[in-house]
Design an enzyme around this catalytic site. Structure first.
Site, short mmCIF file in Angstrom:
data_model
loop_
_atom_site.label_atom_id
_atom_site.label_comp_id
_atom_site.label_asym_id
_atom_site.label_seq_id
_atom_site.Cartn_x
_atom_site.Cartn_y
_atom_site.Cartn_z
N ARG A 12 0.85 -1.20 0.00
CA ARG A 12 0.00 0.00 0.00
C ARG A 12 0.88 1.24 0.00
NH1 ARG A 12 -0.53 4.62 2.47
NH2 ARG A 12 -0.23 3.59 4.48
N ASP A 13 1.54 1.59 1.08
CA ASP A 13 2.43 2.76 1.09
C ASP A 13 3.58 2.55 0.11
OD1 ASP A 13 3.70 5.16 1.77
OD2 ASP A 13 3.18 4.94 3.87
N HIS A 16 3.54 3.92 -3.56
CA HIS A 16 3.97 5.26 -3.95
C HIS A 16 5.34 5.22 -4.65
CE1 HIS A 16 0.78 7.56 -2.09
NE2 HIS A 16 0.98 6.99 -0.93
N SER A 166 3.48 11.13 8.72
CA SER A 166 3.34 11.02 7.27
C SER A 166 4.39 11.82 6.51
CB SER A 166 1.96 11.50 6.85
OG SER A 166 0.96 10.97 7.67
N HIS A 193 3.45 5.00 12.78
CA HIS A 193 3.81 4.86 11.36
C HIS A 193 4.88 5.88 11.04
CE1 HIS A 193 2.95 4.26 7.00
NE2 HIS A 193 3.17 5.57 6.90
N HIS A 195 8.08 7.57 8.51
CA HIS A 195 8.73 7.76 7.22
C HIS A 195 10.17 8.16 7.48
CE1 HIS A 195 5.69 7.40 3.98
NE2 HIS A 195 4.86 7.52 5.01
N TYR A 284 3.94 16.35 2.90
CA TYR A 284 3.38 15.00 2.81
C TYR A 284 4.30 14.12 1.95
CZ TYR A 284 -0.59 11.70 2.64
OH TYR A 284 -1.45 10.62 2.78
#
Length: 337
Positions: A12-13, A16, A166, A193, A195, A284
């Site tokens: 899913r992520d 990108h 995010s 979560h 990044h 983002y």
């Protein structure tokens, strides 16, 4: 032994990082290998969740239905999870996911807008799904505000509350403050979560654990928006060293990373200058590829686009502003030439 639950978001992520172009067959292969490795929950779909395949967010190689069908046939023990961002995905989209055995839904809202997810959490619980309240861009709100929104998700019936960095903009003390605030405010498990735009994805996960988080996200090879997510195989190795049980076979996820995922990557998942600009500015993470394209089209520096987006406090769903910002910067450049 202390246990940490890991939710894998490679499918899913991680979408990108490959412009949402994995085929159902490739997704099924990765899912089956994650299942064999003992990963308990995997999230599947477009990078922007159910309903995300569009002109604004980028068209995926296949439909939600095609991806979900492929994965549902490939897994034996793993729990199937989907992401739903209200305004992009709908309850009708979630019904489709349920047809293919989805057992978990993460209802993702901007950190100050948990209220827009009330009906989606309610529907999920009414239909026997695990419902996770996912507070995106959590760096943009104070710990007190994050806790307030977490309590809303709890009141709607959520089973877990997530603090989501995010933008990959948080420092470890930022993570601790927000996770601690949520832990104190709700009686539910708390997830985190990360990044990796500032190179802190693994470290921030450890900070989250210190503050009381018991659920973490990871992706194989670190695939994800911006500089990617916490790299699953590294996260598992570090947690093993620390004495945490994850139920995941380290060698199997290492092999999956090298043998299957690495050859599918369109670019190295590294902290390049643009990804670093995202973390530095607090933009983002999924804006990265959009910013590349806009900068090339209008002859401006992608870093300037991303810094300006961060300054304007843009959030997911405002991808159209990327073009606007690039045009403004190009016009400014022309005036000063």
């Amino acid at each position: 032994m202390k246990r940490i639950r890991i939710i894998d978001t490679t499918l899913r992520d991680g979408m990108h990082a490959v412009s949402h172009q994995l085929t159902p067959e490739q997704v099924a292969l990765i899912a089956s290998r994650l299942d064999e490795a003992g990963v308990g929950t995997i999230e599947v779909g477009h990078g922007d969740g159910l309903g995300g395949s569009s002109m604004q967010y980028g068209f995926a190689k296949a439909t939600d239905r095609e991806y979900l069908k492929a994965v549902s046939q490939a897994i034996k023990q793993t729990r199937l999870d989907v992401l739903l961002i209200p305004g992009i995905g709908t309850i009708e989209d979630l019904k489709v996911a349920m047809e293919y055995g989805a057992k978990t839904v993460r209802v993702a809202t901007h950190v100050t807008e948990a209220d827009v997810g009330e009906q989606h959490i309610g529907f999920a619980k009414k239909n026997g799904l695990e419902a996770i309240g996912f507070l995106m861009m959590s760096h943009m709100a104070s710990p007190e505000k994050v806790a307030e929104q977490a309590k809303l998700f709890e009141s709607y019936g959520a089973d877990i509350i997530y603090v989501a960095d995010s933008a990959g903009a948080m420092l470890p003390e930022d993570v601790k403050a927000r996770v601690s605030a949520v832990r104190s405010a709700v009686s539910l498990p708390v997830g985190f979560h990360a990044h990796n735009n500032l190179g802190l994805a693994i470290g921030n996960n450890l900070a989250a654990i210190e503050a009381g988080a018991t659920v973490l996200d990871g992706t194989v090879r670190g695939l994800g928006g911006g500089a990617g997510n916490a790299q699953l195989e590294v996260l598992v190795a570090v947690l093993n060293r620390m004495g945490y049980e994850t139920g995941i076979d380290l060698y199997k996820v290492m092999d999956l990373s090298e043998e299957v995922v690495a050859p599918l990557m369109q670019r190295p998942q590294i902290i390049n200058r643009e990804a670093l600009a995202i973390g530095y500015a607090g933009a983002y993470s999924s804006f990265l590829l959009h910013a590349y394209r806009a900068a090339e089209k209008f002859g401006v520096d992608a870093r300037d686009v991303l810094i300006e987006l961060g300054r304007r406090k843009t959030v997911g769903g405002q991808e159209d502003l990327i073009i606007d910002v690039a045009i403004e910067l190009a016009n400014k450049k022309a005036r000063t030439a």
